[in-house]
Design a protein around this motif. Structure first.
Motif, PDB file in Angstrom:
ATOM      1  N   GLY A  83       0.851  -1.179   0.000  1.00 23.79           N
ATOM      2  CA  GLY A  83       0.000   0.000   0.000  1.00 23.79           C
ATOM      3  C   GLY A  83       0.886   1.227   0.000  1.00 23.79           C
ATOM      4  O   GLY A  83       1.616   1.486   0.954  1.00 23.79           O
ATOM      5  N   TRP A  84       0.845   1.978  -1.099  1.00 27.18           N
ATOM      6  CA  TRP A  84       1.767   3.089  -1.301  1.00 27.18           C
ATOM      7  C   TRP A  84       1.464   4.258  -0.376  1.00 27.18           C
ATOM      8  O   TRP A  84       0.309   4.510  -0.025  1.00 27.18           O
ATOM      9  CB  TRP A  84       1.691   3.576  -2.749  1.00 27.18           C
ATOM     10  N   GLN A  85       2.531   5.000  -0.021  1.00 30.29           N
ATOM     11  CA  GLN A  85       2.341   6.218   0.765  1.00 30.29           C
ATOM     12  C   GLN A  85       1.511   7.231  -0.014  1.00 30.29           C
ATOM     13  O   GLN A  85       0.648   7.908   0.541  1.00 30.29           O
ATOM     14  CB  GLN A  85       3.701   6.824   1.125  1.00 30.29           C
ATOM     15  N   GLU A  86       1.748   7.314  -1.318  1.00 25.23           N
ATOM     16  CA  GLU A  86       0.958   8.176  -2.193  1.00 25.23           C
ATOM     17  C   GLU A  86       0.194   7.292  -3.161  1.00 25.23           C
ATOM     18  O   GLU A  86       0.771   6.746  -4.108  1.00 25.23           O
ATOM     19  CB  GLU A  86       1.858   9.135  -2.976  1.00 25.23           C
ATOM     20  N   PRO A  87      -1.112   7.060  -2.940  1.00 25.68           N
ATOM     21  CA  PRO A  87      -1.884   6.139  -3.788  1.00 25.68           C
ATOM     22  C   PRO A  87      -1.905   6.596  -5.243  1.00 25.68           C
ATOM     23  O   PRO A  87      -1.885   7.791  -5.544  1.00 25.68           O
ATOM     24  CB  PRO A  87      -3.290   6.186  -3.180  1.00 25.68           C
ATOM     25  N   ALA A  88      -1.952   5.638  -6.148  1.00 25.18           N
ATOM     26  CA  ALA A  88      -1.927   5.940  -7.573  1.00 25.18           C
ATOM     27  C   ALA A  88      -3.244   6.551  -8.044  1.00 25.18           C
ATOM     28  O   ALA A  88      -4.286   6.400  -7.414  1.00 25.18           O
ATOM     29  CB  ALA A  88      -1.633   4.664  -8.368  1.00 25.18           C
ATOM     30  N   ARG A  89      -3.165   7.249  -9.173  1.00 23.51           N
ATOM     31  CA  ARG A  89      -4.338   7.784  -9.855  1.00 23.51           C
ATOM     32  C   ARG A  89      -4.527   6.993 -11.149  1.00 23.51           C
ATOM     33  O   ARG A  89      -3.546   6.652 -11.808  1.00 23.51           O
ATOM     34  CB  ARG A  89      -4.150   9.266 -10.168  1.00 23.51           C
ATOM     35  N   PHE A  90      -5.779   6.727 -11.523  1.00 26.49           N
ATOM     36  CA  PHE A  90      -6.060   5.969 -12.732  1.00 26.49           C
ATOM     37  C   PHE A  90      -7.128   6.706 -13.537  1.00 26.49           C
ATOM     38  O   PHE A  90      -8.324   6.573 -13.273  1.00 26.49           O
ATOM     39  CB  PHE A  90      -6.531   4.553 -12.397  1.00 26.49           C
ATOM     40  N   THR A  91      -6.696   7.469 -14.510  1.00 32.09           N
ATOM     41  CA  THR A  91      -7.627   8.246 -15.329  1.00 32.09           C
ATOM     42  C   THR A  91      -8.560   7.311 -16.099  1.00 32.09           C
ATOM     43  O   THR A  91      -8.112   6.366 -16.754  1.00 32.09           O
ATOM     44  CB  THR A  91      -6.856   9.131 -16.324  1.00 32.09           C
ATOM     45  N   GLY A  92      -9.862   7.569 -16.003  1.00 31.49           N
ATOM     46  CA  GLY A  92     -10.840   6.785 -16.745  1.00 31.49           C
ATOM     47  C   GLY A  92     -11.256   5.490 -16.074  1.00 31.49           C
ATOM     48  O   GLY A  92     -12.074   4.740 -16.622  1.00 31.49           O
ATOM     49  N   LEU A  93     -10.726   5.209 -14.875  1.00 26.57           N
ATOM     50  CA  LEU A  93     -11.066   3.977 -14.158  1.00 26.57           C
ATOM     51  C   LEU A  93     -11.947   4.332 -12.963  1.00 26.57           C
ATOM     52  O   LEU A  93     -11.576   5.143 -12.122  1.00 26.57           O
ATOM     53  CB  LEU A  93      -9.794   3.279 -13.681  1.00 26.57           C
ATOM     54  N   ILE A 142      -9.679   4.158  -0.524  1.00 22.87           N
ATOM     55  CA  ILE A 142     -10.034   3.210  -1.584  1.00 22.87           C
ATOM     56  C   ILE A 142      -8.938   2.171  -1.763  1.00 22.87           C
ATOM     57  O   ILE A 142      -9.224   0.984  -1.975  1.00 22.87           O
ATOM     58  CB  ILE A 142     -10.310   3.984  -2.894  1.00 22.87           C
ATOM     59  N   GLU A 143      -7.685   2.588  -1.631  1.00 19.98           N
ATOM     60  CA  GLU A 143      -6.588   1.627  -1.707  1.00 19.98           C
ATOM     61  C   GLU A 143      -6.673   0.606  -0.570  1.00 19.98           C
ATOM     62  O   GLU A 143      -6.475  -0.598  -0.785  1.00 19.98           O
ATOM     63  CB  GLU A 143      -5.244   2.349  -1.654  1.00 19.98           C
ATOM     64  N   ALA A 145      -9.365  -0.335   0.927  1.00 19.13           N
ATOM     65  CA  ALA A 145     -10.487  -1.218   0.595  1.00 19.13           C
ATOM     66  C   ALA A 145     -10.050  -2.287  -0.400  1.00 19.13           C
ATOM     67  O   ALA A 145     -10.405  -3.463  -0.267  1.00 19.13           O
ATOM     68  CB  ALA A 145     -11.648  -0.399   0.025  1.00 19.13           C
ATOM     69  N   SER A 146      -9.254  -1.893  -1.396  1.00 21.34           N
ATOM     70  CA  SER A 146      -8.802  -2.860  -2.402  1.00 21.34           C
ATOM     71  C   SER A 146      -7.901  -3.921  -1.785  1.00 21.34           C
ATOM     72  O   SER A 146      -7.947  -5.087  -2.173  1.00 21.34           O
ATOM     73  CB  SER A 146      -8.060  -2.133  -3.536  1.00 21.34           C
ATOM     74  N   ILE A 147      -7.089  -3.517  -0.815  1.00 17.53           N
ATOM     75  CA  ILE A 147      -6.208  -4.471  -0.142  1.00 17.53           C
ATOM     76  C   ILE A 147      -7.020  -5.506   0.627  1.00 17.53           C
ATOM     77  O   ILE A 147      -6.717  -6.703   0.603  1.00 17.53           O
ATOM     78  CB  ILE A 147      -5.232  -3.728   0.788  1.00 17.53           C
ATOM     79  N   MET A 148      -8.076  -5.067   1.305  1.00 19.24           N
ATOM     80  CA  MET A 148      -8.934  -6.017   2.020  1.00 19.24           C
ATOM     81  C   MET A 148      -9.599  -6.997   1.058  1.00 19.24           C
ATOM     82  O   MET A 148      -9.753  -8.177   1.364  1.00 19.24           O
ATOM     83  CB  MET A 148      -9.985  -5.266   2.834  1.00 19.24           C
ATOM     84  N   ILE A 149      -9.953  -6.517  -0.132  1.00 20.29           N
ATOM     85  CA  ILE A 149     -10.649  -7.366  -1.098  1.00 20.29           C
ATOM     86  C   ILE A 149      -9.749  -8.464  -1.644  1.00 20.29           C
ATOM     87  O   ILE A 149     -10.171  -9.611  -1.782  1.00 20.29           O
ATOM     88  CB  ILE A 149     -11.219  -6.493  -2.246  1.00 20.29           C
ATOM     89  N   VAL A 150      -8.476  -8.124  -1.954  1.00 21.43           N
ATOM     90  CA  VAL A 150      -7.592  -9.132  -2.570  1.00 21.43           C
ATOM     91  C   VAL A 150      -7.087 -10.151  -1.564  1.00 21.43           C
ATOM     92  O   VAL A 150      -6.496 -11.169  -1.951  1.00 21.43           O
ATOM     93  CB  VAL A 150      -6.403  -8.475  -3.295  1.00 21.43           C
ATOM     94  N   ASP A 151      -7.295  -9.907  -0.262  1.00 18.10           N
ATOM     95  CA  ASP A 151      -6.977 -10.892   0.769  1.00 18.10           C
ATOM     96  C   ASP A 151      -5.514 -11.336   0.682  1.00 18.10           C
ATOM     97  O   ASP A 151      -5.218 -12.516   0.451  1.00 18.10           O
ATOM     98  CB  ASP A 151      -7.916 -12.104   0.624  1.00 18.10           C
ATOM     99  N   PRO A 152      -4.563 -10.432   0.879  1.00 16.57           N
ATOM    100  CA  PRO A 152      -3.145 -10.772   0.705  1.00 16.57           C
ATOM    101  C   PRO A 152      -2.602 -11.666   1.810  1.00 16.57           C
ATOM    102  O   PRO A 152      -3.153 -11.737   2.909  1.00 16.57           O
ATOM    103  CB  PRO A 152      -2.463  -9.405   0.723  1.00 16.57           C
ATOM    104  N   HIS A 153      -1.505 -12.317   1.497  1.00 16.16           N
ATOM    105  CA  HIS A 153      -0.771 -13.125   2.474  1.00 16.16           C
ATOM    106  C   HIS A 153       0.042 -12.199   3.386  1.00 16.16           C
ATOM    107  O   HIS A 153       0.075 -12.361   4.600  1.00 16.16           O
ATOM    108  CB  HIS A 153       0.147 -14.096   1.727  1.00 16.16           C
TER     109      HIS A 153
END
Length: 243
Positions: A83-93, A142-143, A145-153
Motif C-alpha cells: 500500500g503506497w504512501q501516495e496512492p496511484a491515480r487511474f484516469t478513466g477507471l 479506496i486503496e 479497501a482494495s487491499i482487504m478485497i484481494v486478501d493478501p498473504h
C-alpha cells in the motif's frame, strides 16, 4: 512467515539498509517505526521487489522459500501487496472497476458497500473515477479497501495515515483488525506513535538497521525519549558501510 536476513542496499556509497534483519509472523500486525530518512520506505520497496530496489545483498524468505529473484508480479502472486504512501491515480477507471480489477473479482453490491463502509466511504464512490477528482485521503481509503478485497498473504502499508485526518485513526484500526482476522501479516511503515501502538509488535529503524524490537509501547517510549532528541542526520555515514 516472512524473514528478512542481513539486507544491505547501498546508494552512492551509503548503506541505506545496513545488515537489516527482521521476522514477521502470520496473522500479526507489525510496526516499523522511525524518523524520515532512516530507510523505512526503502525497506517496503525491497520487500515488494521493485526493479529499482533489487540490487541488495541478503535474503528475503517467505514460508521457507527465498524470493530474492522474484519480480513484483511474481511476489504479488505469492500474496505480497504494497500500500503506497501516495496512492496511484487511474484516469478513466471507476472505483468499482478498480476494486474488482475490471470485473475479474466478483463481488456483490452488498459486499462492495460493506468494504467501503469499513474505510468510511459510501456507495456514491463506486461510480467516481480514481483520479485527481478524489483527494489523497479518499484515494488512500479506496486503496485500503482494495487491499482487504484481494486478501493478501503479506501486506506492507507505507504510512497508511498519509492524507487521512487524525479522526480517521479508528478506521485504520478497523482495517488492521479485518486483515488480522483473515490471517494476513501486516507490516506498517510509520513515523507516527499512535499508528505504531496499533501493532502487536514493533521494530525501531534507524540508519538502515533495526535498533530494537518488542512491545509497541516500549518501542514508542524508546523512540520518544531518544530518537526525537537525537542529533543524528537520519542518513548512514559515509565510510565503512560494513559496520
Amino acid at each position: 512467515m516472512l524473514e528478512v536476513k542481513d539486507i544491505k542496499l547501498v546508494r552512492d556509497g551509503r548503506a541505506i539498509l545496513n545488515c537489516l534483519s527482521a521476522q514477521f509472523e502470520k496473522g500479526k500486525v507489525y510496526a516499523v517505526l522511525g524518523n524520515n530518512g532512516v530507510g523505512k520506505s526503502t525497506l517496503s520497496y525491497v520487500l515488494m521487489g521493485l526493479e529499482s530496489h533489487r540490487d541488495y545483498d541478503g535474503s528475503i524468505v517467505l514460508d521457507g522459500v527465498r524470493i530474492n529473484d522474484l519480480s513484483v508480479p511474481e511476489r504479488a502472486k505469492k500474496g505480497i501487496t504494497l500500500g503506497w504512501q501516495e496512492p496511484a491515480r487511474f484516469t478513466g477507471l471507476t472505483v468499482k472497476e478498480y476494486l474488482t480489477l475490471g470485473g475479474k473479482i466478483r463481488l456483490s453490491s452488498e459486499e462492495l458497500l460493506e468494504v467501503l463502509a469499513v474505510v468510511g466511504l459510501n456507495g456514491d464512490y463506486l461510480d467516481r473515477f480514481v483520479d485527481d477528482t478524489l483527494s489523497g485521503g479518499e484515494r488512500k481509503r479506496i486503496e485500503l479497501a482494495s487491499i482487504m478485497i484481494v486478501d493478501p498473504h503479506v501486506v506492507i502499508l507505507d504510512e497508511p495515515d498519509s492524507g487521512i485526518d487524525i479522526m480517521s485513526m479508528e478506521m485504520i484500526e478497523n482495517v488492521l483488525e479485518k486483515l488480522k482476522d483473515k490471517g494476513t501479516t501486516v507490516i506498517i511503515i510509520t513515523h507516527r506513535e499512535e499508528i505504531a501502538r496499533m501493532a502487536d509488535e514493533a521494530y525501531l529503524l534507524c540508519g538502515g538497521r533495526m535498533l530494537a524490537s518488542g512491545e509497541p509501547e516500549e518501542i514508542v517510549q524508546f523512540y520518544r525519549k531518544l530518537c526525537d532528541k537525537c542529533q543524528h542526520i537520519n542518513e548512514p555515514v559515509r565510510g565503512d558501510i560494513s559496520t
